[in-house]
Write a protein that holds these residues in place. Structure first.
Motif, PDB file in Angstrom:
ATOM      1  N   ARG A 108      -2.400  -8.304 -14.326  1.00 18.59           N
ATOM      2  CA  ARG A 108      -1.918  -6.947 -14.138  1.00 18.59           C
ATOM      3  C   ARG A 108      -0.454  -6.879 -14.131  1.00 18.59           C
ATOM      4  N   LYS A 109      -0.047  -8.001 -13.217  1.00 19.13           N
ATOM      5  CA  LYS A 109       1.447  -8.037 -12.955  1.00 19.13           C
ATOM      6  C   LYS A 109       2.292  -8.448 -14.289  1.00 19.13           C
ATOM      7  N   THR A 137      -4.994 -10.230 -10.930  1.00 20.92           N
ATOM      8  CA  THR A 137      -3.852  -9.796 -10.308  1.00 20.92           C
ATOM      9  C   THR A 137      -2.770 -10.459 -11.188  1.00 20.92           C
ATOM     10  N   ILE A 175      -4.336   1.973  -8.743  1.00 22.63           N
ATOM     11  CA  ILE A 175      -3.453   1.150  -7.923  1.00 22.63           C
ATOM     12  C   ILE A 175      -2.030   1.572  -8.232  1.00 22.63           C
ATOM     13  N   ASP A 176      -1.290   1.821  -7.006  1.00 22.40           N
ATOM     14  CA  ASP A 176      -0.078   1.877  -6.861  1.00 22.40           C
ATOM     15  C   ASP A 176       0.726   0.369  -6.588  1.00 22.40           C
ATOM     16  N   GLU A 177       1.523   0.088  -7.931  1.00 22.02           N
ATOM     17  CA  GLU A 177       2.106  -1.489  -7.682  1.00 22.02           C
ATOM     18  C   GLU A 177       2.806  -1.519  -6.465  1.00 22.02           C
ATOM     19  N   GLU A 178       3.566  -0.607  -5.985  1.00 28.29           N
ATOM     20  CA  GLU A 178       4.464  -0.769  -4.833  1.00 28.29           C
ATOM     21  C   GLU A 178       3.430  -1.271  -3.639  1.00 28.29           C
ATOM     22  N   ASP A 179       2.382  -0.586  -3.676  1.00 30.01           N
ATOM     23  CA  ASP A 179       1.311  -0.596  -2.463  1.00 30.01           C
ATOM     24  C   ASP A 179       0.467  -2.072  -2.706  1.00 30.01           C
ATOM     25  N   GLY A 180       0.263  -2.263  -3.891  1.00 29.37           N
ATOM     26  CA  GLY A 180      -0.487  -3.538  -4.241  1.00 29.37           C
ATOM     27  C   GLY A 180      -2.072  -3.399  -3.862  1.00 29.37           C
ATOM     28  N   GLN A 181      -2.705  -2.153  -3.528  1.00 27.61           N
ATOM     29  CA  GLN A 181      -4.242  -2.176  -3.223  1.00 27.61           C
ATOM     30  C   GLN A 181      -4.815  -1.422  -4.055  1.00 27.61           C
ATOM     31  N   TRP A 182      -5.872  -1.794  -4.692  1.00 22.60           N
ATOM     32  CA  TRP A 182      -6.855  -1.117  -5.382  1.00 22.60           C
ATOM     33  C   TRP A 182      -7.394  -0.097  -4.723  1.00 22.60           C
ATOM     34  N   GLU A 227      -9.352  -8.049  -7.627  1.00 19.35           N
ATOM     35  CA  GLU A 227      -8.190  -8.568  -6.561  1.00 19.35           C
ATOM     36  C   GLU A 227      -8.113 -10.091  -6.740  1.00 19.35           C
TER      37      GLU A 227
END
Length: 345
Positions: free
Chosen positions: A181-182, A178, A151-158, A173
């Motif tokens: 992870r954050k 979630t 996952i790219d944290e900027e995109d937020g999608q696995w 998800e």
């Protein structure tokens, strides 16, 4: 044709100038933190957890569940973080053991091979800051050596990388994972890095060692090489000038900035000139934060030859080999002569 040459020179000049400004801006402001957790277990139990943390390519600490202790590699980090902060982070790592245990047992239970063999789960995370602002962060999830999700944290999608693992995406998800992870990325990756790099440099800056060389390939073209090694931090600029003038002189290639074993860096830039260009008058110009001004390294007028020390070493080794062979031959002759004398008696 002349217009195109001027335009290429103009473009190269502006790229270089912008690169120099970017170099000065990013040397002290850009930092990267990489963390890796590895858990080994079976369907029945969690056997081991190991964690390791690197900042700006320097190891800063590690964790093992057997000791339940944070091993800090750099003494002054205790001063930068404080005892209470380090104790709190250790407690968080201990608490997270139950999450690794649940993941290992859940995935092992759903494995097609329902035996008690060991499984390995890995979490790789990295984040980058520039002027104290987070600019990048990623997480990679690896199971038994194969990457399942990232996952790219900027995109937020696995992103699912293994079709058979698609069934686990709803877990990643879910609100619980979630939030976890954050918090992990903020507490372990970003905040920890800000505290440490804001206190002191992790590694002393080191200027590059630079060698400029020249050779002729079998096709008749002249190849110029400029090698910079042993430098830190990794940001560096190398460019070619001819008689003190910037320009586009031939086909240029680069190794890219590569790491050395001692956490310093390496870069080689080569310039292949057309056959009609003899390679005279060229210099390699190097920009690095540890250099007070751009350093200029002239290219030798003659092709680089083997160093005298290397040649001398080769001669010494050849002499030693020759003497050893002569000694062995003399010893063999003596033994043979002795045997003849004994037979005559």
């Amino acid at each position: 044709m002349e217009c195109q040459r001027r335009w290429r020179w103009f473009s190269s000049g502006w790229i270089l100038i912008l690169g120099v400004f970017a170099l000065k801006e990013t040397q002290a402001a850009h930092h990267r933190h990489v963390g890796q957790f590895t858990a080994v277990g079976t369907i029945h139990s969690l056997l081991e957890i190991n964690g390791i943390s690197f900042m700006d390519d320097v190891e800063v600490g590690s964790y093992n569940n057997a000791q339940r202790k944070l091993n800090i590699k750099i003494p002054w980090i205790f001063e930068a973080l404080g005892y209470d902060y380090i104790t709190q982070r250790r407690h968080l790592l201990v608490d997270h053991e139950q999450h690794f245990r649940w993941v290992i047992q859940y995935l092992a239970k759903n494995d097609t091979n329902l035996d008690s063999r060991n499984h390995t789960g890995q979490l790789l995370a990295d984040c980058e800051i520039d002027n104290d602002i987070k600019i990048k962060s990623h997480i990679h999830l690896i199971w038994d050596g194969e990457e399942y999700y990232r996952i790219d944290e900027e995109d937020g999608q696995w992103e699912n990388l293994k079709p058979e693992a698609k069934k686990y995406q709803h877990i990643l998800e879910s609100p619980f994972w979630t939030d976890l992870r954050k918090r992990y990325m903020n507490e372990y990756c970003v905040d920890l890095m800000r505290k440490i790099v804001g206190y002191k440099n992790l590694k002393d800056n080191v200027p590059p060692e630079v060698i400029a060389s020249r050779r002729v390939n079998p096709e008749g073209s002249t190849i110029l090489s400029c090698t910079a090694t042993g430098f830190y931090p990794h940001s560096i600029l190398l460019h070619w000038e001819k008689n003190g003038t910037l320009g586009v002189w031939g086909r240029e290639t680069s190794s890219g900035i590569l790491p050395n074993m001692d956490n310093t860096f390496y870069l080689q830039v080569t310039l292949e000139l057309p056959p009609e260009d003899s390679g005279m008058g060229y210099t390699c110009v190097v920009e690095h934060i540890e250099l007070m001004a751009p350093a200029v390294y002239p290219v030798p007028e003659k092709p680089t030859r083997e160093k005298p020390s290397t040649l001398a070493l080769g001669i010494v080794l050849a002499v030693i080999l020759l003497v050893s062979c002569a000694g062995a031959f003399i010893a063999w002759r003596k033994r043979k002569s002795g045997m003849v004398v004994m037979r005559e008696r």
